[in-house]
Design an enzyme around this catalytic site. Sequence first.
Site, PDB file in Angstrom:
ATOM      1  N   ASN A 126       0.815  -1.216   0.000  1.00 26.72           N
ATOM      2  CA  ASN A 126       0.000   0.000   0.000  1.00 26.72           C
ATOM      3  C   ASN A 126       0.852   1.271   0.000  1.00 26.72           C
ATOM      4  O   ASN A 126       0.454   2.291   0.547  1.00 26.72           O
ATOM      5  CB  ASN A 126      -0.974   0.001   1.188  1.00 26.72           C
ATOM      6  CG  ASN A 126      -2.187   0.858   0.913  1.00 26.72           C
ATOM      7  OD1 ASN A 126      -2.555   1.089  -0.232  1.00 26.72           O
ATOM      8  ND2 ASN A 126      -2.811   1.336   1.964  1.00 26.72           N
TER       9      ASN A 126
ATOM     10  N   GLY B  58       2.022   2.869  -2.878  1.00 23.44           N
ATOM     11  CA  GLY B  58       1.915   3.673  -4.083  1.00 23.44           C
ATOM     12  C   GLY B  58       2.621   3.096  -5.300  1.00 23.44           C
ATOM     13  O   GLY B  58       2.739   3.770  -6.336  1.00 23.44           O
TER      14      GLY B  58
ATOM     15  N   ASP C 246       1.230  -8.359  -7.690  1.00 29.71           N
ATOM     16  CA  ASP C 246      -0.079  -8.640  -7.093  1.00 29.71           C
ATOM     17  C   ASP C 246      -0.901  -9.621  -7.913  1.00 29.71           C
ATOM     18  O   ASP C 246      -1.791 -10.282  -7.379  1.00 29.71           O
ATOM     19  CB  ASP C 246      -0.882  -7.347  -6.920  1.00 29.71           C
ATOM     20  CG  ASP C 246      -0.398  -6.501  -5.755  1.00 29.71           C
ATOM     21  OD1 ASP C 246       0.473  -6.963  -4.997  1.00 29.71           O
ATOM     22  OD2 ASP C 246      -0.912  -5.381  -5.608  1.00 29.71           O
TER      23      ASP C 246
ATOM     24  N   PHE D 108       0.027 -12.344  -9.022  1.00 27.31           N
ATOM     25  CA  PHE D 108       0.576 -13.685  -8.890  1.00 27.31           C
ATOM     26  C   PHE D 108       0.421 -14.283  -7.490  1.00 27.31           C
ATOM     27  O   PHE D 108       1.129 -15.226  -7.128  1.00 27.31           O
ATOM     28  CB  PHE D 108       2.055 -13.681  -9.321  1.00 27.31           C
ATOM     29  CG  PHE D 108       2.221 -13.308 -10.757  1.00 27.31           C
ATOM     30  CD1 PHE D 108       2.111 -14.268 -11.751  1.00 27.31           C
ATOM     31  CD2 PHE D 108       2.424 -11.984 -11.132  1.00 27.31           C
ATOM     32  CE1 PHE D 108       2.239 -13.924 -13.089  1.00 27.31           C
ATOM     33  CE2 PHE D 108       2.551 -11.634 -12.462  1.00 27.31           C
ATOM     34  CZ  PHE D 108       2.455 -12.601 -13.445  1.00 27.31           C
TER      35      PHE D 108
END
Length: 179
Positions: free
Chosen positions: A13, A15, A36, A38
Amino acid sequence: MRTLVVGIGGMTNGGKSTMSSSLHLRIPNSCIIAQDAFFKDDSVIALDSNGFKQYDVLDALHMDRMMSKIESWRKDPDSFLASQSLKTQCSVGEEVFVLIVEGFLIFNYGSRVYTPPDLPGYFDGYVWPMYLKNRQEMEDMVLDIVFLDGLESKEGLLDYVYRDVTMEIQRLMGKDLAV
């Protein structure tokens, strides 16, 4: 044909996806491979001693699949872009293909979906300590990492990274480095 791989790593989280998407919109012949995409199925993610799912470890990811996709790009970026329905935007002979690889553990191996939301204490008790551990491993293995100050504006950070990537593309093309 020249290639450039840009790695954007950092804590969960933080950025990374926003930065990657913004760079992709500015850089011709670029595409993104996001870590993300995978994650293993939630049913096989291990729990720690506090009962938190351990998403922030390499075992939570299908890294073999991610590396296979990266290798596919490395072998033939033009065909890879076409397979992703992206078009080459430069003349033949002037291409620099840019792969943006983003994820929280990309440098340890060579934004999660928050449904349901994180449990109270998860960030302080698990995410942050794992980030610090993974960052230390990354710093021990990878040279020339540029760390950004997350307190700076998104626009300022994007401009900084974009200038850096643009200079590297120009260097690869043998052009004047004045920006």
